[in-house]
Design a protein around this motif. Structure first.
Motif, PDB file in Angstrom:
ATOM      1  N   ASP A   1      -8.415 -43.754  56.507  1.00 57.04           N
ATOM      2  CA  ASP A   1      -9.131 -44.359  55.316  1.00 57.04           C
ATOM      3  C   ASP A   1      -9.759 -45.886  55.767  1.00 57.04           C
ATOM      4  OD1 ASP A   1      -9.883 -44.428  52.593  1.00 57.04           O
ATOM      5  OD2 ASP A   1      -8.430 -46.094  52.228  1.00 57.04           O
ATOM      6  N   CYS A   2     -10.946 -46.041  55.182  1.00 54.71           N
ATOM      7  CA  CYS A   2     -11.648 -47.347  55.694  1.00 54.71           C
ATOM      8  C   CYS A   2     -11.496 -48.478  54.740  1.00 54.71           C
ATOM      9  CB  CYS A   2     -13.098 -47.065  55.834  1.00 54.71           C
ATOM     10  SG  CYS A   2     -13.701 -45.999  56.990  1.00 54.71           S
TER      11      CYS A   2
ATOM     12  N   PRO B   1     -12.498 -45.780  65.476  1.00 51.10           N
ATOM     13  CA  PRO B   1     -13.220 -46.197  63.946  1.00 51.10           C
ATOM     14  C   PRO B   1     -12.375 -45.390  62.790  1.00 51.10           C
ATOM     15  CG  PRO B   1     -14.177 -44.555  65.162  1.00 51.10           C
ATOM     16  CD  PRO B   1     -13.047 -44.904  66.178  1.00 51.10           C
ATOM     17  N   CYS B   2     -12.347 -45.859  61.697  1.00 51.49           N
ATOM     18  CA  CYS B   2     -11.821 -45.237  60.507  1.00 51.49           C
ATOM     19  C   CYS B   2     -12.899 -44.092  60.148  1.00 51.49           C
ATOM     20  CB  CYS B   2     -11.503 -46.397  59.380  1.00 51.49           C
ATOM     21  SG  CYS B   2     -13.000 -46.992  58.950  1.00 51.49           S
ATOM     22  N   GLY B   3     -12.282 -43.459  59.224  1.00 52.62           N
ATOM     23  CA  GLY B   3     -13.181 -42.400  58.693  1.00 52.62           C
ATOM     24  C   GLY B   3     -13.513 -41.223  59.486  1.00 52.62           C
TER      25      GLY B   3
ATOM     26  N   PRO C   1      -7.889 -50.241  57.272  1.00 54.76           N
ATOM     27  CA  PRO C   1      -7.379 -49.627  58.457  1.00 54.76           C
ATOM     28  C   PRO C   1      -6.605 -50.585  59.452  1.00 54.76           C
ATOM     29  CG  PRO C   1      -9.474 -49.937  58.628  1.00 54.76           C
ATOM     30  CD  PRO C   1      -9.293 -50.253  57.260  1.00 54.76           C
TER      31      PRO C   1
END
Length: 393
Positions: free
Chosen positions: A147-148, A24-26, A151
């Motif tokens: 970064d979302c 996942p991003c972030g 991505p």
């Protein structure tokens, strides 16, 4: 920039581990890098190689700052093109066309891409190789993948860079380029380098940063792979008839060249191309500004860069390098400021139009929405938003 150092346990990254999940991003950056490492091993890469590749990766706030600060694309076409296209760039482009005549001739034979097209990219991306960027490429890619905002674009590029590293063609510590991870004189992402890198100078290596023949041949192969049609045109300035139906303009509408000619569209210089080609009429600053016919190859430009203003300017500059005259600027109506454009985008979005991100940039999606709402309001549907349109909305 914050450094990330981590140790990969062999039990965690064993060849028998379960298939990695999409990271996942972030979240915590160190944990994100650890997930990338797991995924790299799950893809079949050697655990020790993955550890060396990612051991010193850093999050780069300057990359995010650049990603958020692309206000230049709010600049209208006429102003933007005049900033980017100088007599010096034209002169240097023509000299380089002669200097690398053999390379460009081979590109024209193999890929059917006119030299002006590659010269324009070379000029705009790095000023003919002079300014290739000094961002650490791996840091940039991992920062943007974490970064979302986008991505899905950058995460695959990390593993492409890992493959280049395994081939000895990428150094995590010293490979540098643009803030968005592109490398070399025509700015190519790692996946594009893997798939399209060409040894243009015959030295047995693909060196996109130091070898112009390598960079140009690789860029040409990439354009061909994106769908460039061999030997066909891309853009041409036109004169439009009195009483033109402005709603027919825009990339959403295509007619054959012969059909446009029957409607009264004429080339400003010379003649239009093959009457059987599908084409669109583009008005980058509305009915009062310059007008162009865009052939199928024009759409390939959006695979390189998605900014309408950049694409228009790069395609037009390529025609200038091929001998086309300066466009007739006309007298376009005053446009909107960045803040006004954002207000317009919000108003269009509230009416159900898909304008993408509210960024103040007049991209292809916003132009299509503007054209539709102009027609509904009884205005000239030329896709150029004005204060009158904003007031009406």
């Amino acid at each position: 920039m914050r450094a990330v150092h981590f140790s990969i346990g062999l039990s965690l990254l064993s060849a028998t581990m379960a298939p990695a999940q999409q990271a996942p991003c972030g979240g915590d950056f160190s944990a994100f890098v650890g997930q990338l490492a797991q995924d790299g091993v799950a893809r079949g890469h050697d655990p020790a190689t993955v550890q060396r590749f990612l051991s010193d990766v850093r999050q780069d706030p300057a990359v995010l700052q650049r990603d958020r600060g692309q206000g230049i694309f709010q600049t209208p076409f006429i102003e933007f093109s005049r900033k980017l296209i100088s007599q010096d760039r034209l002169d240097r482009g023509r000299r380089l066309a002669q200097q690398y005549d053999g390379v460009f001739s081979q590109i024209e034979r193999n890929y059917g891409i006119a030299r002006g097209v590659l010269l324009a990219f070379w000029a705009f991306e790095t000023d003919f190789g002079a300014f290739q960027g000094d961002f650490n490429t791996l840091n940039a890619l991992v920062t943007l993948a974490h970064d979302c905002r986008r991505p899905e674009i950058f995460r695959p590029q990390i593993f492409a860079a890992l493959e280049l590293y395994e081939q000895g063609a990428f150094d995590p510590a010293t490979t540098t380029g643009a803030w968005a991870g592109e490398i070399g004189q025509v700015q190519m992402l790692p996946r594009d380098i893997l798939e399209n890198g060409v040894d243009g100078d015959g030295d047995g290596q693909v060196r996109l940063k130091t070898s112009a023949p390598d960079a140009l041949m690789s860029g040409a192969k990439m354009l061909a792979g994106l769908g460039w049609r061999h030997g066909e045109p891309w853009l041409e300035e036109v004169e439009l008839p009195e009483g033109m139906d402005w709603a027919l303009s825009g990339l959403e509408t295509t007619r054959t060249v012969a059909e446009w000619e029957r409607l009264g569209v004429r080339a400003r210089d010379g003649a239009l191309d093959d009457g059987r080609l599908e084409a669109s009429i583009l008005l980058p600053q509305g009915k009062g500004g310059p007008s162009f016919i865009a052939y199928p190859n024009f759409r390939v430009y959006f695979e390189w860069n998605q900014s309408f203003t950049y694409v228009m300017t790069a395609a037009y500059f390529a025609t200038r390098l091929e001998g086309a005259p300066v466009y007739e600027a006309g007298t376009p109506a005053p446009g909107l400021s960045g803040e006004q454009m954002q207000a317009l985008q919000r108003a269009l979005q509230a009416r159900g139009y898909d304008v993408g991100e509210i960024d103040g940039i007049l991209g292809a999606g916003t132009r299509a929405a503007v054209r539709d709402v102009q027609a509904r309001l009884g205005l000239a549907a030329d896709g150029w938003p004005t204060q009158e349109l904003l007031n009406r909305l």
